[in-house]
Design an enzyme around this catalytic site. Structure first.
Site, PDB file in Angstrom:
ATOM      1  N   VAL A 160       0.701  10.492  -5.208  1.00 44.98           N
ATOM      2  CA  VAL A 160       0.774  12.063  -4.532  1.00 44.98           C
ATOM      3  C   VAL A 160       2.223  12.300  -5.315  1.00 44.98           C
ATOM      4  CG1 VAL A 160       1.243  13.325  -2.771  1.00 44.98           C
ATOM      5  CG2 VAL A 160      -0.487  11.161  -2.664  1.00 44.98           C
ATOM      6  N   ARG A 175       0.725  -1.122   0.156  1.00 46.48           N
ATOM      7  CA  ARG A 175      -0.013  -0.048   0.008  1.00 46.48           C
ATOM      8  C   ARG A 175       0.983   1.366  -0.127  1.00 46.48           C
ATOM      9  NH1 ARG A 175      -3.692   2.613   4.586  1.00 46.48           N
ATOM     10  NH2 ARG A 175      -5.090   3.575   3.262  1.00 46.48           N
ATOM     11  N   THR A 227      -9.182 -15.174   2.156  1.00 49.18           N
ATOM     12  CA  THR A 227      -7.847 -15.559   2.340  1.00 49.18           C
ATOM     13  C   THR A 227      -6.891 -14.008   2.429  1.00 49.18           C
ATOM     14  OG1 THR A 227      -7.701 -15.265  -0.204  1.00 49.18           O
ATOM     15  CG2 THR A 227      -8.025 -17.507   0.618  1.00 49.18           C
ATOM     16  N   HIS A 230       0.328   4.744  -2.277  1.00 51.60           N
ATOM     17  CA  HIS A 230       0.283   5.966  -1.747  1.00 51.60           C
ATOM     18  C   HIS A 230       1.258   6.968  -2.153  1.00 51.60           C
ATOM     19  CE1 HIS A 230      -3.066   5.397   1.611  1.00 51.60           C
ATOM     20  NE2 HIS A 230      -3.283   4.706   0.388  1.00 51.60           N
ATOM     21  N   PRO A 250      -7.402   8.274  -3.686  1.00 47.03           N
ATOM     22  CA  PRO A 250      -9.015   8.245  -3.726  1.00 47.03           C
ATOM     23  C   PRO A 250      -9.354   7.666  -2.235  1.00 47.03           C
ATOM     24  CG  PRO A 250      -8.106   6.729  -5.170  1.00 47.03           C
ATOM     25  CD  PRO A 250      -6.706   7.413  -4.523  1.00 47.03           C
ATOM     26  N   HIS A 278      -6.369  -5.297  -2.953  1.00 49.20           N
ATOM     27  CA  HIS A 278      -7.148  -5.556  -1.566  1.00 49.20           C
ATOM     28  C   HIS A 278      -7.644  -7.097  -1.321  1.00 49.20           C
ATOM     29  CE1 HIS A 278      -8.679  -1.222  -1.519  1.00 49.20           C
ATOM     30  NE2 HIS A 278      -7.472  -1.475  -1.111  1.00 49.20           N
ATOM     31  N   SER A 289       7.907  10.485  -1.584  1.00 52.91           N
ATOM     32  CA  SER A 289       7.268  11.551  -0.787  1.00 52.91           C
ATOM     33  C   SER A 289       6.549  11.047   0.380  1.00 52.91           C
ATOM     34  CB  SER A 289       6.512  12.393  -1.496  1.00 52.91           C
ATOM     35  OG  SER A 289       5.379  11.816  -2.180  1.00 52.91           O
ATOM     36  N   ASN A 305      -3.916   8.632   5.291  1.00 52.12           N
ATOM     37  CA  ASN A 305      -2.729   7.998   5.761  1.00 52.12           C
ATOM     38  C   ASN A 305      -2.437   7.894   7.263  1.00 52.12           C
ATOM     39  OD1 ASN A 305      -1.396   7.394   3.600  1.00 52.12           O
ATOM     40  ND2 ASN A 305      -0.435   9.388   3.318  1.00 52.12           N
TER      41      ASN A 305
HETATM   42  C1  HEM Z   1      -9.097   2.143  -5.899  1.00 45.53           C
HETATM   43  C2  HEM Z   1      -8.895   3.033  -5.004  1.00 45.53           C
HETATM   44  C3  HEM Z   1      -8.463   2.372  -3.512  1.00 45.53           C
HETATM   45  C4  HEM Z   1      -9.220   2.984  -2.498  1.00 45.53           C
HETATM   46  C5  HEM Z   1     -10.109   3.785  -2.383  1.00 45.53           C
HETATM   47  C6  HEM Z   1      -8.563   2.248  -1.494  1.00 45.53           C
HETATM   48  C7  HEM Z   1      -8.740   2.616  -0.126  1.00 45.53           C
HETATM   49  C8  HEM Z   1      -8.430   1.698   1.012  1.00 45.53           C
HETATM   50  C9  HEM Z   1      -8.874   1.928   2.355  1.00 45.53           C
HETATM   51  C10 HEM Z   1      -9.808   2.871   2.867  1.00 45.53           C
HETATM   52  C11 HEM Z   1      -7.973   1.036   3.086  1.00 45.53           C
HETATM   53  C12 HEM Z   1      -8.037   0.641   4.501  1.00 45.53           C
HETATM   54  C13 HEM Z   1      -7.067   1.847   5.430  1.00 45.53           C
HETATM   55  C14 HEM Z   1      -7.709   1.672   6.841  1.00 45.53           C
HETATM   56  O1  HEM Z   1      -8.659   1.353   7.176  1.00 45.53           O
HETATM   57  O2  HEM Z   1      -6.395   2.058   7.480  1.00 45.53           O
HETATM   58  C15 HEM Z   1      -7.155   0.432   2.203  1.00 45.53           C
HETATM   59  C16 HEM Z   1      -6.068  -0.735   2.419  1.00 45.53           C
HETATM   60  C17 HEM Z   1      -5.216  -1.218   1.644  1.00 45.53           C
HETATM   61  N1  HEM Z   1      -4.916  -0.964   0.240  1.00 45.53           N
HETATM   62 FE1  HEM Z   1      -6.343   0.221  -0.769  1.00 45.53          FE
HETATM   63  N2  HEM Z   1      -7.266   1.482  -1.918  1.00 45.53           N
HETATM   64  C18 HEM Z   1      -7.519   1.525  -3.220  1.00 45.53           C
HETATM   65  C19 HEM Z   1      -6.375   1.140  -4.243  1.00 45.53           C
HETATM   66  C20 HEM Z   1      -5.376   0.252  -3.859  1.00 45.53           C
HETATM   67  C21 HEM Z   1      -4.307   0.005  -4.541  1.00 45.53           C
HETATM   68  C22 HEM Z   1      -4.101   0.521  -6.005  1.00 45.53           C
HETATM   69  C23 HEM Z   1      -3.527  -0.775  -3.652  1.00 45.53           C
HETATM   70  C24 HEM Z   1      -2.112  -1.217  -4.351  1.00 45.53           C
HETATM   71  C25 HEM Z   1      -1.810  -1.585  -5.334  1.00 45.53           C
HETATM   72  C26 HEM Z   1      -4.114  -0.865  -2.440  1.00 45.53           C
HETATM   73  C27 HEM Z   1      -3.686  -1.716  -1.412  1.00 45.53           C
HETATM   74  C28 HEM Z   1      -3.998  -1.685  -0.301  1.00 45.53           C
HETATM   75  C29 HEM Z   1      -3.615  -2.588   0.926  1.00 45.53           C
HETATM   76  C30 HEM Z   1      -2.559  -3.707   0.725  1.00 45.53           C
HETATM   77  C31 HEM Z   1      -4.274  -2.473   1.887  1.00 45.53           C
HETATM   78  C32 HEM Z   1      -4.263  -3.244   3.200  1.00 45.53           C
HETATM   79  C33 HEM Z   1      -2.844  -2.382   4.113  1.00 45.53           C
HETATM   80  C34 HEM Z   1      -2.955  -2.708   5.495  1.00 45.53           C
HETATM   81  O3  HEM Z   1      -3.311  -3.929   5.838  1.00 45.53           O
HETATM   82  O4  HEM Z   1      -1.873  -2.312   6.150  1.00 45.53           O
HETATM   83  N3  HEM Z   1      -4.979  -0.103  -2.435  1.00 45.53           N
HETATM   84  N4  HEM Z   1      -7.178   0.817   0.893  1.00 45.53           N
HETATM   85 CA   LIG Z   2      -6.892 -13.169  -0.884  1.00 43.48          CA
HETATM   86 CA   LIG Z   3       5.076  10.465  -4.014  1.00 43.00          CA
END
Ligand code: HEM
Ligand SMILES: [Ca+2]
Ligand SMILES: [Ca+2]
Length: 296
Positions: free
Chosen positions: A46, A38, A219, A42, A139, A169, A52, A70
């Protein structure tokens, strides 16, 4: 431009050094693989992939770490510090923090059971950043499909890239505050799944905001295509997940990935390479940071 053999002569031990530290961190806590993946997202969304996201606040700017997406959420900064130290041991002053994020994300996916691929390197590190940029450019989980498509298109990423990258996700966790509205107010959600998630996420905002639930209920620690099967079953955790399978223009892509893991993997690789190409600093722009948390 970025190239695949950028550190071939200047840091031949780069890959093994990064991977070894990532393996140790994930062995200690599986979720760390998700958190590290993630961070790369991020960073790239940006001001491009310029490290950054790693900058601490200073007296001259407030960085990205306290921006809404963040704060209390982005994690893994200590692991990036460890990787940077290990890399500085083998080739001091050579490898950027932006490139370390790219290698770390690639390795995390592979270690959790996903595909691997060759990445392009040669990014340099930003000397400054801004909290408001992070608030504007990452986003929100309340996004509509059109908002997501627009934001991705602005960065040169297609709807297919959006769907493939959202497959990240398949691992990791989210906080109640980010999925509360979806599980209580939305109708595009399996009712029994909604009830299960409601039991860990109180309806009243402000209570249990940081309670965690897996983004992929089946999973959560394996990088596979189960995320897309969930969407087809109306079991996406975030509003921004379920909009990808809602009767809209992304449905057919989600359906394809839900039945064909190798097409997900190959499109995920393509999209990660494209995301990694977003406005890197090269040539004499930026710098090679000594410490990923601050400009030299
Ligand atoms: C499509 C737009 C996206 C939105 C709106 C979004 C939003 C979010 C949100 C709200 C969370 C939970 C954060 C929290 O509750 O603290 C999350 C977690 C996560 N996101 Fe996204 N995300 C997006 C795209 C992506 C992309 C492109 C990636 C990587 C290629 C990604 C990888 C992850 C991962 C791996 C987690 C889990 C992190 C953890 O467990 O520490 N996300 N995302
Ligand atoms: Ca999985
Ligand atoms: Ca950057």
């Amino acid at each position: 431009t970025l190239t695949k053999d950028y550190y071939y002569n200047s840091c031949p031990k780069l890959y093994e050094t990064v991977k070894c530290t990532v393996e140790t961190a994930i062995a200690k806590e599986t979720r760390m693989g998700a958190s590290l993946l993630r961070l790369f997202f991020h960073d790239c969304f940006v001001n491009g992939c310029d490290g950054s996201v790693l900058l601490d606040d200073t007296s001259s700017f407030t960085g990205e770490k306290t921006a809404i997406p963040n704060k209390n959420s982005a994690r893994g900064f200590e692991v990036i510090d460890q990787i940077k130290s290990a890399v500085e041991e083998v080739c001091p002053g050579v490898v950027s923090c932006a490139d370390i994020l790219a290698v770390t994300a690639r390795d995390s996916v592979e270690i959790l059971g996903g595909p691997t691929w060759d990445i392009k390197l040669g990014r340099r590190d930003a000397r400054t950043t801004s909290k408001s940029a992070a608030n504007k450019d990452i986003p929100a989980p309340s996004s509509t499909l059109n908002q997501l498509i627009k934001r991705y298109n602005a960065l040169g990423l297609s709807t297919k890239d959006l769907v493939a990258l959202s497959g990240a996700h398949t691992i990791g966790q989210a906080r109640c505050t980010n999925f509360r509205a979806h599980i209580y107010n939305d109708t595009d959600i399996d009712t029994s799944f909604a009830r299960t998630r409601q039991s860990g996420c109180p309806k009243t905002s402000g209570s249990g905001d940081n309670n965690l639930a897996p983004l992929d209920l089946a999973t959560p620690t394996s990088f596979d295509n189960h995320y897309f099967k969930n969407l087809v079953d109306s079991k996406g955790l975030l509003h921004s997940d379920q909009v990808l399978f809602n009767g809209g223009s992304a449905d057919s892509i989600v359906h394809e990935y839900s039945t064909n893991p190798s097409s997900f993997f190959s499109d995920f690789i393509t999209a990660m390479i494209k995301m990694g190409d977003i406005s890197p600093l090269t040539g004499s722009n930026g710098e090679i940071r000594k410490n990923c948390r601050r400009a030299n």
